[in-house]
Design a protein around this motif. Structure first.
Motif, PDB file in Angstrom:
ATOM      1  N   GLY A   1       0.819  -1.204   0.000  1.00 27.49           N
ATOM      2  CA  GLY A   1       0.000   0.000   0.000  1.00 27.49           C
ATOM      3  C   GLY A   1       0.857   1.259   0.000  1.00 27.49           C
ATOM      4  N   LEU A   2       0.244   2.360   0.410  1.00 30.22           N
ATOM      5  CA  LEU A   2       0.883   3.666   0.272  1.00 30.22           C
ATOM      6  C   LEU A   2       2.181   3.785   1.071  1.00 30.22           C
ATOM      7  N   ASN A   3       2.192   3.303   2.315  1.00 31.32           N
ATOM      8  CA  ASN A   3       3.407   3.456   3.111  1.00 31.32           C
ATOM      9  C   ASN A   3       4.550   2.590   2.586  1.00 31.32           C
ATOM     10  N   ASP A   4       4.213   1.436   2.009  1.00 26.24           N
ATOM     11  CA  ASP A   4       5.258   0.634   1.379  1.00 26.24           C
ATOM     12  C   ASP A   4       5.784   1.318   0.115  1.00 26.24           C
ATOM     13  N   LEU A   5       4.903   1.985  -0.635  1.00 23.05           N
ATOM     14  CA  LEU A   5       5.356   2.738  -1.807  1.00 23.05           C
ATOM     15  C   LEU A   5       6.292   3.864  -1.392  1.00 23.05           C
ATOM     16  N   LEU A   6       5.936   4.554  -0.313  1.00 16.41           N
ATOM     17  CA  LEU A   6       6.761   5.655   0.173  1.00 16.41           C
ATOM     18  C   LEU A   6       8.125   5.143   0.636  1.00 16.41           C
ATOM     19  N   ALA A   7       8.127   4.030   1.369  1.00 15.68           N
ATOM     20  CA  ALA A   7       9.389   3.446   1.836  1.00 15.68           C
ATOM     21  C   ALA A   7      10.262   2.993   0.664  1.00 15.68           C
ATOM     22  N   ALA A   8       9.628   2.411  -0.360  1.00 10.92           N
ATOM     23  CA  ALA A   8      10.378   1.961  -1.536  1.00 10.92           C
ATOM     24  C   ALA A   8      10.984   3.145  -2.278  1.00 10.92           C
ATOM     25  N   ARG A   9      10.261   4.259  -2.338  1.00 10.89           N
ATOM     26  CA  ARG A   9      10.783   5.442  -3.023  1.00 10.89           C
ATOM     27  C   ARG A   9      12.061   5.961  -2.344  1.00 10.89           C
ATOM     28  N   LEU A  10      12.156   5.725  -1.030  1.00  8.45           N
ATOM     29  CA  LEU A  10      13.333   6.176  -0.285  1.00  8.45           C
ATOM     30  C   LEU A  10      14.397   5.095  -0.163  1.00  8.45           C
ATOM     31  N   GLY A  11      14.098   3.896  -0.676  1.00  7.53           N
ATOM     32  CA  GLY A  11      15.076   2.819  -0.646  1.00  7.53           C
ATOM     33  C   GLY A  11      15.254   2.161   0.705  1.00  7.53           C
ATOM     34  N   LEU A  12      14.232   2.195   1.565  1.00 10.47           N
ATOM     35  CA  LEU A  12      14.348   1.595   2.898  1.00 10.47           C
ATOM     36  C   LEU A  12      14.312   0.071   2.810  1.00 10.47           C
ATOM     37  N   GLN A  13      15.011  -0.561   3.747  1.00 11.06           N
ATOM     38  CA  GLN A  13      15.106  -2.017   3.809  1.00 11.06           C
ATOM     39  C   GLN A  13      14.593  -2.518   5.147  1.00 11.06           C
ATOM     40  N   ASP A  14      14.302  -3.832   5.202  1.00 11.01           N
ATOM     41  CA  ASP A  14      13.874  -4.497   6.450  1.00 11.01           C
ATOM     42  C   ASP A  14      12.656  -3.803   7.053  1.00 11.01           C
ATOM     43  N   LEU A  15      11.628  -3.622   6.263  1.00  8.69           N
ATOM     44  CA  LEU A  15      10.447  -2.866   6.696  1.00  8.69           C
ATOM     45  C   LEU A  15       9.568  -3.667   7.650  1.00  8.69           C
ATOM     46  N   ARG A  16       8.922  -2.941   8.556  1.00  5.53           N
ATOM     47  CA  ARG A  16       7.871  -3.496   9.407  1.00  5.53           C
ATOM     48  C   ARG A  16       6.935  -2.350   9.783  1.00  5.53           C
ATOM     49  N   PRO A  17       5.691  -2.658  10.193  1.00  4.56           N
ATOM     50  CA  PRO A  17       4.786  -1.578  10.595  1.00  4.56           C
ATOM     51  C   PRO A  17       5.326  -0.810  11.790  1.00  4.56           C
ATOM     52  N   LEU A  18       5.084   0.484  11.798  1.00  2.00           N
ATOM     53  CA  LEU A  18       5.516   1.321  12.916  1.00  2.00           C
ATOM     54  C   LEU A  18       4.578   1.137  14.114  1.00  2.00           C
ATOM     55  N   ARG A  19       3.284   1.100  13.869  1.00  2.00           N
ATOM     56  CA  ARG A  19       2.305   0.828  14.927  1.00  2.00           C
ATOM     57  C   ARG A  19       1.431  -0.341  14.487  1.00  2.00           C
ATOM     58  N   VAL A  20       1.558  -1.472  15.152  1.00  2.00           N
ATOM     59  CA  VAL A  20       0.800  -2.665  14.784  1.00  2.00           C
ATOM     60  C   VAL A  20      -0.661  -2.495  15.202  1.00  2.00           C
ATOM     61  N   THR A  21      -1.572  -2.695  14.243  1.00  2.31           N
ATOM     62  CA  THR A  21      -3.002  -2.589  14.526  1.00  2.31           C
ATOM     63  C   THR A  21      -3.709  -3.936  14.469  1.00  2.31           C
ATOM     64  N   GLY A  22      -3.015  -4.981  14.017  1.00  3.73           N
ATOM     65  CA  GLY A  22      -3.644  -6.298  13.975  1.00  3.73           C
ATOM     66  C   GLY A  22      -2.751  -7.315  13.286  1.00  3.73           C
ATOM     67  N   ARG A  23      -3.117  -8.553  13.448  1.00  9.12           N
ATOM     68  CA  ARG A  23      -2.425  -9.650  12.780  1.00  9.12           C
ATOM     69  C   ARG A  23      -3.473 -10.566  12.171  1.00  9.12           C
ATOM     70  N   SER A  24      -3.205 -11.051  10.995  1.00 12.30           N
ATOM     71  CA  SER A  24      -4.129 -11.956  10.319  1.00 12.30           C
ATOM     72  C   SER A  24      -4.012 -13.361  10.905  1.00 12.30           C
ATOM     73  N   THR A  25      -5.156 -14.024  11.078  1.00 12.82           N
ATOM     74  CA  THR A  25      -5.170 -15.431  11.464  1.00 12.82           C
ATOM     75  C   THR A  25      -4.992 -16.272  10.212  1.00 12.82           C
ATOM     76  N   LEU A  26      -4.129 -17.283  10.310  1.00 14.19           N
ATOM     77  CA  LEU A  26      -3.858 -18.128   9.169  1.00 14.19           C
ATOM     78  C   LEU A  26      -4.622 -19.441   9.249  1.00 14.19           C
ATOM     79  N   VAL A  27      -4.947 -19.980   8.090  1.00 16.96           N
ATOM     80  CA  VAL A  27      -5.693 -21.230   7.971  1.00 16.96           C
ATOM     81  C   VAL A  27      -4.976 -22.130   6.959  1.00 16.96           C
ATOM     82  N   LYS A  28      -4.847 -23.407   7.296  1.00 19.05           N
ATOM     83  CA  LYS A  28      -4.348 -24.396   6.327  1.00 19.05           C
ATOM     84  C   LYS A  28      -5.567 -24.949   5.583  1.00 19.05           C
TER      85      LYS A  28
END
Length: 372
Positions: A111-138
């Motif tokens: 999304g937008l923040n990943d586009l912004l980070a890519a424009r600046l060449g940032l590496q090892d990205l993670r969310p700054l403020r975690v708002t949730g985690r997806s539950t995984l299903v097999k």
């Protein structure tokens, strides 16, 4: 190629950037229009401005997709007495549907923040403020060998990426047995006779909120009248989702030089700095738009710098007191990447789905602030 409807396009967007992931205070998704109306042209813009609506009409668009919502607060009346009312009535008169991708697009991967980070060449990205985690299903489905690859392709958009790998699945051979009962219409075998079929067990990992769509995709291509599908909750932790991003520059960079790079790469007319221009910056936190409220998160995460827009005097003083640099590149400059980003995503997704839709980028948007 097939005709697309507003609901088809909203569904494609929701699959990649779920509207349910937006912040509670936000208002995203289809805001105006008939979900069943046909769409030949889409205009993507940052803001639902009067000039943008004119451009959508002049370029014969049936759907306008914006970052900032046209309807943000509840409406008590719909009249020409308010700017929002005038815009809504004009859109209705032009048969223009309006859809917003706001914080759901900010938060989502790619999304937008990943586009912004890519424009600046940032590496090892993670969310700054975690708002949730997806539950995984097999998700496990059993299929004749002849349909294995067809099912893999049907599930491709739902699969969870494992690190830097996508299209992850596992298949194992086996034998399936069944006896069709009276009233059945078996693709293989005859009523009342036990059948033995060489099958494959196909296993994939998906997000729980994609489960309904994945099962529907399976049933659309599976040859069996009653396909065998198993769903198991797993303890794997999906990647966190949240506001902003934090990452590292490839090499440390003085704040003054970094600010010049930001101004150039974001086409920002002006950037404002808080901190020593000679300070070496390596770890960068960022949030597109108005993200200075994430300053405490950036401090806790050990960032050298927070890049965002719309910083206030008191937020600048707060940054000074916490020993973190602050770079205000403006709301418009940090968010205008949304337009080409969404245009590119929709062009690829609609073509892959077989829809004949032209996606246009708004041409007349400018930062409302002028430098004198």
């Amino acid at each position: 190629m097939k005709l697309a409807r507003v609901s088809d396009i909203a569904g494609i967007i929701n699959k990649k950037y779920p509207f349910a992931k937006a912040e509670e205070w936000d208002n995203v998704g289809l805001q105006l229009g008939d979900p069943a109306s046909e769409v030949e042209r889409i205009l993507v813009a940052l803001d639902p401005l009067s000039a943008v609506l004119d451009e959508a009409r002049q370029r014969a668009c049936q759907l306008l997709i914006t970052h900032h919502p046209l309807i943000f607060k509840p409406l008590r009346q719909l009249t020409t007495a308010s700017p929002t009312g005038r815009l809504l009535l004009r859109a209705v008169n032009h048969n223009l549907a309006v859809l917003a991708m706001h914080t759901n697009y900010d938060i989502a991967a790619d999304g937008l923040n990943d586009l912004l980070a890519a424009r600046l060449g940032l590496q090892d990205l993670r969310p700054l403020r975690v708002t949730g985690r997806s539950t995984l299903v097999k998700l496990v489905v059993f299929t004749p060998e002849t349909h294995l690859e067809m099912l893999r392709r049907a599930l491709a958009d739902s699969l969870f990426a494992v690190g830097a790998y996508r299209d992850c699945s596992f298949a194992a051979p086996g034998e399936g047995t069944f006896t069709p009962l009276p009233g059945a219409q078996p693709a293989i075998g005859r009523i009342g006779r036990l059948e033995r079929v060489a099958e494959r067990r196909l296993e994939v990992l998906i997000h729980q909120d994609q489960l309904t769509g994945a099962i529907a995709a399976i049933k659309a291509v599976h040859p069996y009248e009653e396909p065998a599908i198993d769903c198991y909750p797993v303890l794997n932790e999906a990647l966190p989702q949240g506001l902003g991003r934090i990452g590292r520059l490839p090499e440390p960079c003085p704040l003054a030089i970094l600010s010049d790079m930001v101004r150039e790469r974001l086409h920002a007319g002006l950037v404002r700095l808080v901190g020593d221009p000679g300070r070496q910056i390596r770890t960068v936190a960022l949030c597109s738009g108005s993200g200075a409220s994430l300053l405490p998160d950036a401090v806790r995460a050990g960032a050298d710098l927070l890049l965002t827009g719309d910083c206030s005097y008191h937020q600048a003083r707060e940054a000074e007191a916490n020993g973190i640099a602050l770079l205000d590149a403006g709301h418009f400059a940090t968010e205008q990447l949304m337009v080409p980003g969404v245009q590119r995503f929709l062009q690829e997704a609609l073509a892959a789905a077989g829809y004949d839709v032209e996606v246009l980028a708004a041409e007349g948007e400018r930062d409302p602030f002028q430098l004198r």
